[in-house]
Design a protein around this motif. Structure first.
Motif, mmCIF file in Angstrom:
data_model
loop_
_atom_site.group_PDB
_atom_site.id
_atom_site.type_symbol
_atom_site.label_atom_id
_atom_site.label_comp_id
_atom_site.label_asym_id
_atom_site.label_seq_id
_atom_site.Cartn_x
_atom_site.Cartn_y
_atom_site.Cartn_z
ATOM 1 N N LYS A 45 -2.308 -12.648 -10.591
ATOM 2 C CA LYS A 45 -4.003 -12.402 -10.200
ATOM 3 C C LYS A 45 -4.250 -13.981 -10.208
ATOM 4 O O LYS A 45 -5.616 -13.923 -10.237
ATOM 5 C CB LYS A 45 -4.204 -10.870 -10.865
ATOM 6 C CG LYS A 45 -3.651 -9.796 -9.838
ATOM 7 C CD LYS A 45 -4.365 -8.785 -9.327
ATOM 8 C CE LYS A 45 -3.194 -6.992 -9.055
ATOM 9 N NZ LYS A 45 -5.006 -6.262 -9.250
ATOM 10 N N ALA B 262 -13.375 -3.412 -6.889
ATOM 11 C CA ALA B 262 -12.570 -2.872 -5.584
ATOM 12 C C ALA B 262 -13.040 -2.968 -4.738
ATOM 13 O O ALA B 262 -13.029 -2.800 -3.844
ATOM 14 C CB ALA B 262 -12.715 -1.240 -6.316
ATOM 15 N N THR C 61 -7.909 -4.297 -8.767
ATOM 16 C CA THR C 61 -7.884 -5.121 -7.776
ATOM 17 C C THR C 61 -6.471 -5.121 -6.725
ATOM 18 O O THR C 61 -5.764 -4.130 -7.388
ATOM 19 C CB THR C 61 -7.789 -6.263 -7.341
ATOM 20 O OG1 THR C 61 -7.214 -6.699 -8.802
ATOM 21 C CG2 THR C 61 -9.592 -6.576 -7.679
ATOM 22 N N PRO C 62 -5.998 -5.122 -5.546
ATOM 23 C CA PRO C 62 -4.698 -4.990 -4.736
ATOM 24 C C PRO C 62 -3.461 -5.865 -4.920
ATOM 25 O O PRO C 62 -4.023 -7.055 -5.774
ATOM 26 C CB PRO C 62 -5.166 -5.074 -3.348
ATOM 27 C CG PRO C 62 -6.735 -4.934 -3.474
ATOM 28 C CD PRO C 62 -7.173 -6.110 -4.765
ATOM 29 N N ALA C 63 -3.044 -5.398 -5.177
ATOM 30 C CA ALA C 63 -1.705 -5.650 -5.523
ATOM 31 C C ALA C 63 -0.993 -7.298 -4.948
ATOM 32 O O ALA C 63 -1.099 -8.460 -6.289
ATOM 33 C CB ALA C 63 0.047 -5.172 -5.200
ATOM 34 N N ARG C 64 -1.947 -7.695 -4.574
ATOM 35 C CA ARG C 64 -1.584 -9.512 -3.773
ATOM 36 C C ARG C 64 -2.951 -9.683 -3.897
ATOM 37 O O ARG C 64 -3.210 -10.812 -3.612
ATOM 38 C CB ARG C 64 -0.951 -8.937 -1.990
ATOM 39 C CG ARG C 64 0.456 -8.527 -2.254
ATOM 40 C CD ARG C 64 0.552 -8.927 -1.066
ATOM 41 N NE ARG C 64 0.794 -10.610 -0.466
ATOM 42 C CZ ARG C 64 1.810 -10.950 -1.153
ATOM 43 N NH1 ARG C 64 2.684 -10.993 -1.583
ATOM 44 N NH2 ARG C 64 2.257 -12.825 -0.746
ATOM 45 N N PHE C 65 -4.138 -9.547 -4.835
ATOM 46 C CA PHE C 65 -5.471 -10.234 -5.062
ATOM 47 C C PHE C 65 -5.157 -11.430 -5.810
ATOM 48 O O PHE C 65 -4.226 -11.152 -6.695
ATOM 49 C CB PHE C 65 -6.695 -8.677 -5.218
ATOM 50 C CG PHE C 65 -7.189 -9.476 -5.054
ATOM 51 C CD1 PHE C 65 -8.558 -9.468 -4.257
ATOM 52 C CD2 PHE C 65 -8.347 -10.260 -6.176
ATOM 53 C CE1 PHE C 65 -9.706 -9.918 -3.876
ATOM 54 C CE2 PHE C 65 -9.940 -10.095 -6.232
ATOM 55 C CZ PHE C 65 -10.498 -10.272 -5.040
ATOM 56 N N GLY D 74 -11.375 -5.249 -1.861
ATOM 57 C CA GLY D 74 -10.928 -4.179 -0.530
ATOM 58 C C GLY D 74 -11.162 -5.240 0.557
ATOM 59 O O GLY D 74 -10.457 -4.590 1.696
#
Length: 290
Positions: A103, A31, A62-66, A35
């Protein structure tokens, strides 16, 4: 267009207290890295099959658009050497890769330095690769049931395109026919900077470009200075804009110009904690010009 800059792997002991804060729990490393970077290349999958639970956890951490790229098993590339791979491919796609859902980025196939170019062999292998998650699921259902019992994921959220990239390490691949073969299969030829150790080629063979930076002076060790990062930023911008660098090192004529291309670039020079530093520096350069 989408430009993704990241690192190959994220769990390295020397990074603790350098890239990662000393008091960061190991479970928080992904994470933390996600980021600060645009993408990560999963390399544990190269050494052994991972589990559906791990892929699900990585997706959630992980972030939504990763986006992840996934390094395919060395059992297929280095042990089987691309021959008789149907069962191994089925096991790989059953192991949980498809749980990354949106992803899941390109799948990386890294060939061993001893594997020579064999057009018929490579063509037969590339024909087996699934081009979307629906095809991958159909292949996964042909897994080795005994071996994969309790560690298979046989469902998808929806049908999504799959991308494949090939990294070669034998001089026999320096052949225009090889470029033509990849273009027929829409598989990206990896632009691999290996400090002169293995072939360096920049032929664009797919609708995206995949770059691996292993070190420009010393393999897996040396970092990239400001001038080198400026050079890579310029090349990445050209590819992302559907062009090619003016001094591109190619075996074949340039690919047709496009409006844009996606670019994935991963630093694999981790031995001296250079990868995350260099990745962030390259991201800063690219953001400065957007």
């Amino acid at each position: 267009m989408s430009i993704r800059i990241g690192i190959s792997g994220w769990r390295y002991a020397p990074w603790r207290g350098n890239f990662y804060p000393k008091d960061l729990p190991q479970r928080g490393e992904l994470a933390y890295a996600a980021g600060r970077l645009d993408s990560i290349e999963i390399n544990g999958s190269f050494y052994s099959l991972q589990t559906p639970e791990r892929y699900s956890a990585w997706r959630e951490d992980t972030p939504a658009r990763f986006v992840f790229s996934v390094k395919a098993p060395r059992y297929i590339t280095h042990i089987l050497r691309l021959r008789d791979t149907e069962q191994a491919l089925a096991n790989f796609f059953a192991s949980g890769v498809l749980r990354l859902h949106a992803k899941l980025g390109p799948i990386l196939w890294q060939l061993p330095p001893s594997l020579r170019y064999d057009a018929a062999q490579l063509d037969a292998f590339l024909r087996l690769l699934p081009r979307d998650s629906g095809q991958a699921l159909a292949l996964a259902r042909r897994r080795d049931i005994a071996r994969m019992r309790g560690r298979s994921a046989l469902a998808i959220d929806r049908v999504r395109p799959l991308r494949h990239a090939l990294e070669v390490r034998h001089e026999s691949f320096c052949d225009p026919d090889f470029v033509a073969l990849l273009r027929r299969h829409r598989v990206a030829l990896v632009v691999a900077d290996t400090a002169g150790r293995w072939p360096y080629l920049e032929d664009v063979t797919a609708g995206f470009v995949y770059v691996r930076l292993h070190g420009d002076a010393e393999l897996y060790t040396s970092g990239y200075g400001g001038a080198a990062l400026d050079r890579w930023a310029g090349r990445i911008r050209a590819w992302a804009q559907g062009r090619e660098p003016g001094d591109a090192r190619r075996l074949a004529p340039p690919a047709p110009r496009r409006v844009r291309r996606d670019v994935y670039c991963y630093f694999d020079n981790d031995a001296k904690v250079r990868a995350p530093v260099d990745a962030q520096a390259l991201i800063a350069r690219l953001h400065a010009r957007r």
